[in-house]
Design a protein around this motif. Structure first.
Motif, PDB file in Angstrom:
ATOM      1  N   ASP A  75       0.830  -1.212   0.000  1.00 60.17           N
ATOM      2  CA  ASP A  75       0.000   0.000   0.000  1.00 60.17           C
ATOM      3  C   ASP A  75       0.862   1.258   0.000  1.00 60.17           C
ATOM      4  O   ASP A  75       2.052   1.214   0.292  1.00 60.17           O
ATOM      5  N   LYS A  76       0.189   2.368  -0.336  1.00 63.74           N
ATOM      6  CA  LYS A  76       0.849   3.671  -0.187  1.00 63.74           C
ATOM      7  C   LYS A  76      -0.140   4.638   0.460  1.00 63.74           C
ATOM      8  O   LYS A  76      -1.348   4.351   0.497  1.00 63.74           O
TER       9      LYS A  76
ATOM     10  N   ARG B 228      -5.208   5.415   2.420  1.00 63.06           N
ATOM     11  CA  ARG B 228      -4.382   4.254   2.091  1.00 63.06           C
ATOM     12  C   ARG B 228      -4.896   3.663   0.786  1.00 63.06           C
ATOM     13  O   ARG B 228      -6.085   3.352   0.670  1.00 63.06           O
TER      14      ARG B 228
ATOM     15  N   PRO C 189      -3.808   0.929  -2.736  1.00 61.69           N
ATOM     16  CA  PRO C 189      -2.814  -0.049  -3.187  1.00 61.69           C
ATOM     17  C   PRO C 189      -1.738   0.629  -4.030  1.00 61.69           C
ATOM     18  O   PRO C 189      -2.029   1.526  -4.813  1.00 61.69           O
ATOM     19  N   GLN C 190      -0.490   0.208  -3.839  1.00 66.03           N
ATOM     20  CA  GLN C 190       0.612   0.757  -4.632  1.00 66.03           C
ATOM     21  C   GLN C 190       0.886  -0.187  -5.782  1.00 66.03           C
ATOM     22  O   GLN C 190       1.147  -1.372  -5.561  1.00 66.03           O
TER      23      GLN C 190
END
Ligand code: UD1
Length: 426
Positions: free
Chosen positions: A2-3, A419, A421-422
């Motif tokens: 995550d990012k 938050r 997903p990366q």
């Protein structure tokens, strides 16, 4: 993976509850394995490192139940029979190396993987191993594993001086000695609250430890330890992190609840020099930020000095102080991976050896930055909350290792942290 997407600037207002300490909980979990009945530990944070250590403990045959809603962990070592901590798990978290002390204490034998490197350079375990040898334990290294063994049920013990003082080595040696060494003295022992809490739990279990809270610990062997019901302490590093964040963000006004201010050592002395409003009321800490932050230079030291685990956050705060300051780390010499990332956001910082010089005050502007370790990551979150515009913090899995519900706590206090997903580049 995550990012975080963070929009700033946002002040922090209202109440932020402080969670149980990660670094204090891990040794308590290890201590539970030495009892002849189950132990229950309260105020255990729901963090990746705790889940990792649960799994390390389970490998031995020990039963671990985590009541996550209640933050309560029950550990039953009745079926502990497999005396090994494998590389696959130990490499995920260095503190898994506490299994060496616990298994020596439990059975006089252990096979524990050496921990790997770390994001801020080499972190040796030579003192742990020398200390055990001094205690009378036979230590051999083979293919990345430490093999520990004893000839007899008990060893004579002796004396060992930690140079430098080490939290991890003190914890490991205490865990190993309580049921194994006739008399073992640790000089220059770490006095960090995490060590004191471990000794108190072991004492409650029936251990004989003299000098708790001082730098000389004298441990005399007991044959039996019993399981206990014990409460972990609040996280002093999380407390300090939120104090620094509130000081950094203009118009902030927060109350941290569930703290143990005594455990902050001399950190509040530095904090008071900033010129922000700060008061303690039992387990509550109030912070009201000021428009002007005074530059305050610090040096990290062992407890009760300024903790190395707060130096990155402090240096981040200093980017908003009116003047130049320095942050020197005397515990770890290479813990400045956050500096280039903060410079990308607009900070003016320069590292020379183990010292960073910060020229404040510089406006911060949103950008894309990368987390490199736990405390560096939270510093980037703070900087992004202070910056104008939108920032993207990549690789936030480090944060999940050490800050319980971070974005929920900060968003409830007015932050804008999402938050997502990366995407992993092909
Ligand atoms: C613990 C904390 C960590 C914190 C650190 C210092 C946990 C899980 N981690 O790490 O967050 O930053 O204390 O407060 O509680 N050293 C040696 N040989 C050894 C052991 C240590 O030379 O065998 C040196 C280290 O390189 C360092 C110093 O001793 O310079 C202190 O390290 P130590 O207190 O052992 O840190 P940890 O217990 O690993």
């Amino acid at each position: 993976m995550d990012k975080f997407i963070i929009k700033g600037p946002t002040p922090l207002k209202g109440i932020i509850p402080v969670s149980g300490s990660k670094n204090a909980a891990l040794p308590l979990m290890a201590a539970s394995l030495l009892g002849d009945s189950p132990s229950t530990i309260h105020l255990v944070p729901r963090l990746k490192d705790i889940y990792t250590f649960n799994n390390v403990i389970r490998v031995t045959g020990t039963k671990v139940d985590f009541d996550e809603e209640a933050n309560t962990l029950t550990i039953d070592p009745k079926h502990l029979g497999y005396l090994e901590a494998p590389y696959d798990l130990v490499r995920k978290m260095r503190a898994s190396f506490y299994m060496l002390g616990t298994l020596i204490g439990h059975s006089g034998q252990a096979k524990v993987s050496l921990p790997g490197g770390c994001a801020w350079g080499p972190r040796p375990v030579d003192l742990h191993l020398k200390g055990f040898e001094e205690m009378g334990i036979n230590i051999e290294l083979d293919q990345g594993y430490v093999h520990a063994s004893t000839q007899n049920h008990s060893v004579e013990g002796g004396e060992f001086t930690l140079k430098p003082s080490s939290v991890g080595a003190t914890i490991n040696l205490v865990l190993g000695a309580v049921k194994r060494a006739k008399k073992f003295t640790i000089h220059n022992a770490a006095r960090e609250p995490d060590v004191v809490l471990l000794c108190k739990m072991l004492q409650q279990m029936g251990a004989d430890i003299e000098g708790i809270g001082t730098s000389t610990l004298i441990i005399r062997k007991v044959d039996k330890l019993s399981g206990v019901d014990f409460s972990n302490d609040p996280d002093r590093i999380e407390t300090g992190t939120f104090m620094i964040a509130a000081a950094m963000l203009p118009k902030s006004d927060i109350t941290l609840t569930g703290c143990k201010p005594k455990d902050l050592g001399r950190f509040p002395n530095a904090f008071k020099k900033l010129g922000v409003d700060f008061s303690v009321d039992g387990s509550n800490i109030h912070i009201k930020s000021n428009n002007t932050i005074h530059p305050v230079s610090i040096r990290t030291e062992i407890y009760p000095g300024f903790p190395t685990d707060l130096q990155a956050q402090w240096a981040t705060l200093m980017t908003q102080a009116n003047g130049t300051s320095t942050v020197t780390d005397t515990v770890y010499f290479d813990r400045f991976s956050y500096v280039p990332e903060l410079n990308r956001l607009g900070a003016k910082m320069k590292v020379e050896k183990n010292k960073v010089t910060i020229h404040g005050k510089t406006p911060l502007d949103g950008a894309s930055v990368m987390s490199t370790d736990l405390r560096a990551s939270v510093s980037l979150v703070m900087a992004a909350m202070a910056a104008g515009g939108t920032s993207e913090i990549l690789r936030i899995y480090h944060l999940d290792r050490g800050y319980e519900n971070l974005e929920e706590k900060l968003n409830n206090a007015g932050a804008s942290i999402k938050r997502v997903p990366q995407e992993i580049p092909a």
